[in-house]
Scaffold this motif. Structure first.
Motif, short mmCIF file in Angstrom:
data_model
loop_
_atom_site.label_atom_id
_atom_site.label_comp_id
_atom_site.label_asym_id
_atom_site.label_seq_id
_atom_site.Cartn_x
_atom_site.Cartn_y
_atom_site.Cartn_z
N SER A 118 26.41 -10.57 49.47
CA SER A 118 25.70 -11.09 48.31
C SER A 118 25.42 -12.58 48.47
CB SER A 118 26.53 -10.80 47.06
OG SER A 118 26.20 -11.67 46.04
N GLU A 119 26.42 -13.30 48.99
CA GLU A 119 26.25 -14.76 49.16
C GLU A 119 25.19 -15.08 50.21
OE1 GLU A 119 27.93 -17.78 47.66
OE2 GLU A 119 27.70 -16.12 46.27
N SER A 120 25.10 -14.25 51.22
CA SER A 120 24.10 -14.52 52.26
C SER A 120 22.69 -14.23 51.73
CB SER A 120 24.39 -13.72 53.52
OG SER A 120 24.34 -12.36 53.21
N LEU A 121 22.60 -13.34 50.74
CA LEU A 121 21.28 -13.01 50.18
C LEU A 121 20.95 -13.87 48.95
CD1 LEU A 121 21.54 -9.11 50.42
CD2 LEU A 121 20.26 -10.63 51.93
N PHE A 122 21.87 -13.92 48.02
CA PHE A 122 21.67 -14.69 46.77
C PHE A 122 22.87 -15.61 46.55
CE2 PHE A 122 20.45 -10.18 46.25
CZ PHE A 122 19.08 -10.30 46.28
N PRO A 123 22.93 -16.72 47.24
CA PRO A 123 24.14 -17.55 47.17
C PRO A 123 24.41 -18.13 45.78
CG PRO A 123 22.45 -18.63 48.47
CD PRO A 123 21.92 -17.29 48.14
N LEU A 124 25.65 -17.99 45.36
CA LEU A 124 26.10 -18.63 44.13
C LEU A 124 26.74 -19.98 44.47
CD1 LEU A 124 27.87 -15.68 42.25
CD2 LEU A 124 25.90 -16.97 41.42
N SER A 125 27.45 -19.98 45.59
CA SER A 125 28.14 -21.20 46.02
C SER A 125 27.16 -22.11 46.74
CB SER A 125 29.30 -20.82 46.94
OG SER A 125 29.86 -21.97 47.49
N THR A 126 27.48 -23.41 46.69
CA THR A 126 26.60 -24.39 47.36
C THR A 126 26.99 -24.54 48.83
OG1 THR A 126 28.11 -26.05 46.50
CG2 THR A 126 26.02 -25.72 45.30
N LEU B 105 36.12 -13.28 41.92
CA LEU B 105 35.59 -13.86 43.16
C LEU B 105 34.20 -14.46 42.93
CD1 LEU B 105 36.25 -14.15 46.20
CD2 LEU B 105 35.26 -11.90 46.56
N PHE B 106 33.36 -13.70 42.26
CA PHE B 106 32.00 -14.21 41.95
C PHE B 106 32.07 -15.36 40.95
CE2 PHE B 106 30.77 -10.21 43.92
CZ PHE B 106 29.65 -10.60 44.65
N LEU B 107 33.00 -15.26 40.02
CA LEU B 107 33.14 -16.34 39.04
C LEU B 107 33.57 -17.64 39.73
CD1 LEU B 107 33.18 -17.13 35.99
CD2 LEU B 107 35.60 -16.56 35.99
N PHE B 108 34.52 -17.55 40.66
CA PHE B 108 34.97 -18.75 41.40
C PHE B 108 33.79 -19.42 42.10
CE2 PHE B 108 39.37 -16.59 42.03
CZ PHE B 108 39.78 -17.05 40.80
N ALA B 109 32.93 -18.55 42.70
CA ALA B 109 31.77 -19.11 43.43
C ALA B 109 30.78 -19.77 42.47
CB ALA B 109 31.10 -18.00 44.22
N ALA B 110 30.70 -19.24 41.26
CA ALA B 110 29.70 -19.73 40.30
C ALA B 110 30.18 -20.93 39.49
CB ALA B 110 29.31 -18.60 39.35
#
Lengths: 243, 243
Positions: free
Chosen positions: A133-141, A32-37
């Protein structure tokens, strides 16, 4: 029925399956985190469609979840149903003054319930961790929208039920052949076909739900056929059951 | 005075894939007695026992246990019957006590005295070691304890003294006599060990190629064959085989 499910739960060693579910969760969370990154890792790639929105990312997660938990469900089904009804244990099972249908119901409910709940629990935890995590340190744009989250959780619910359904259909194949490996291979093939279809519908999340109906219909028919087979099953020579 | 019949079959038969395995099984087991079922390998002993337990469906003929039809009243019969068919099957990772607890739960008889059952077969104080570590003799003793723990009226046992040493065989014989003579219950057992059947059974039935060719008592056998049951068995099975 509750008593039978409890007995099934207690007499089988489920620790291995708990560990397997946790392992799947860790793998899916990492994906999931990889997809966002991915768009950050490959900024020059123009074909990044599914990775640019949260709906796309969570849909990809759900597709992987279906594949993983369909196989997980088939392993459970093979252990609880195929092995118990077709191996030496059948002799013991059929010596109890309990309706065979009730025993099968208990096993199917346990397998389906465990697989769906494990999938839901893993998915919910993964999505909660991911969105926080995304709301604090977003990986996705992309920016997080409420509807993305609602779609993610609804898709998760459908994919959990779908994975359980695929496990039931795979069980039908495995039971006919009296084989644990056939059960698992059938689940792999069915999961690949379903995931291929779902891959096409990535940008149309509501199409995701449309596959659920035929899968559940097939699972229902598979279940009905299993009950018919169990009813006329005989414990034949050398502990081999026959229909 | 005529005794109540616990098991009664009339021309019972079973066909597997067009092959008649049991042709004519006509036998009767009186209450409070031990019935020894003799036959060569493949004669059909185990199949008859499975038919009586509802593990197989009869193709023709009639079978009654406790006056109930073996095909229609399977669960009612199983509630009052303890059985051991072929090699005993257990939940291998569980202890003897846990195995019996599960058995009682499945039998719907939670008040069974597990300690007493284990004591009867000389397995008390066995501890919590898993059944997978048991020797063949211990497994056989545990299987007999399991067959008895829910206080059944009838025991159907297939080769019950398999794997037991001479002391064990003697102990189990005494246990069976106590079960029938003191508690008024009934045992139907099959065995290859002629001397054991001779010493244990009140009545003996011989099956040859799926047909029960004779039912008699050890006393009559002695009067006809002073040299022993072995000569009787060979004469009967070879004579029966030719009929």
């Amino acid at each position: 029925m509750k008593r039978l499910i409890k007995l099934e739960w207690k007499r089988n060693r489920l620790r291995t399956y708990h560990i397997a579910a946790v392992s799947i969760f860790i793998f899916l969370l990492a994906m999931l985190f990889l997809f966002a990154a991915i768009p950050r890792l490959e900024p020059t790639d123009t074909d990044m469609g599914p990775f640019l929105t949260y709906t796309g990312i969570t849909s990809l997660y759900n597709i992987l979840g279906i594949a993983s938990f369909a196989i997980f469900s088939s392993v459970l089904a093979a252990r609880f149903v195929v092995q118990d009804f077709t191996g030496p244990q059948a002799l013991l099972l059929f010596s109890y003054p309990i309706s065979r249908s009730k025993i099968l119901w208990a096993k199917l409910l346990l397998v389906f319930g465990y697989s769906v709940l494990a999938n839901l629990l893993c998915g919910t935890t993964a999505f909660c961790l991911f969105f926080v995590s995304e709301s604090l340190f977003p990986l996705s744009t992309a920016s997080i929208r409420i509807e993305d989250m609602v779609t993610a959780f609804l898709s998760l619910l459908c994919s959990s039920i779908m994975a359980g359904g695929i496990g039931m259909i795979a069980l039908w194949f495995g039971f006919r052949k009296r084989s644990i490996s056939v059960t698992i291979i059938a689940a792999v093939i069915l999961a690949v076909v379903c995931c291929q279809f779902l891959g096409v519908t990535l940008f149309l999340p509501y199409l995701f739900f449309s596959l659920l109906v035929p899968v559940l219909c097939c699972a229902f028919l598979a279940g009905k056929s299993l009950f018919r087979q169990i009813k006329k099953m005989e414990v034949s020579l050398h502990d081999r059951t026959r229909v | 005075m005529e005794r109540e019949l616990i098991v009664k079959t009339e021309k019972l038969g079973k066909v597997f894939d067009g092959k008649t395995v049991i042709r004519d099984c006509t036998m009767s087991v009186e209450k409070g007695t031990i019935y020894g079922f003799l036959g060569r390998n493949g004669a059909g002993k185990t199949t008859v026992l499975k038919l009586l337990l509802g593990l197989l469906q009869p193709t023709f003929g009639e079978g009654r246990v406790f006056g109930m039809d073996i095909a229609a009243d399977r669960r009612k019969i199983l509630r009052q019957t303890g059985s051991l068919i072929e090699a005993p099957v257990f939940y291998e990772h569980l202890s003897a006590k846990e195995n019996l607890q599960f058995h009682l739960a499945y039998m719907g008889y939670p008040d069974g005295d597990i300690e007493k059952a284990l004591r009867k077969v000389k397995l008390s104080g066995i501890g919590m070691q898993p059944v997978s570590t048991y020797s063949l003799g211990m497994r056989q003793r545990l299987a007999i304890a399991r067959a008895m723990v829910h206080d059944p009226q009838l025991l159907i046992l297939d080769e019950p003294v398999n794997g037991l040493d001479p002391v064990g065989v003697r102990e189990i014989r005494e246990l069976f006599h106590c079960f029938t003579k003191e508690e008024g219950k009934t045992i139907l057992l099959s065995s290859h060990i002629l001397s054991e059947v001779e010493q244990t059974a009140d009545r003996i039935g011989v099956i040859v190629n799926g047909t029960v060719v004779e039912q008699t008592t050890p006393e009559i056998i002695h009067s006809r064959y002073p040299s022993g049951i072995e000569d009787y068995f060979i004469a009967t099975t070879e004579g029966g085989a030719n009929t």
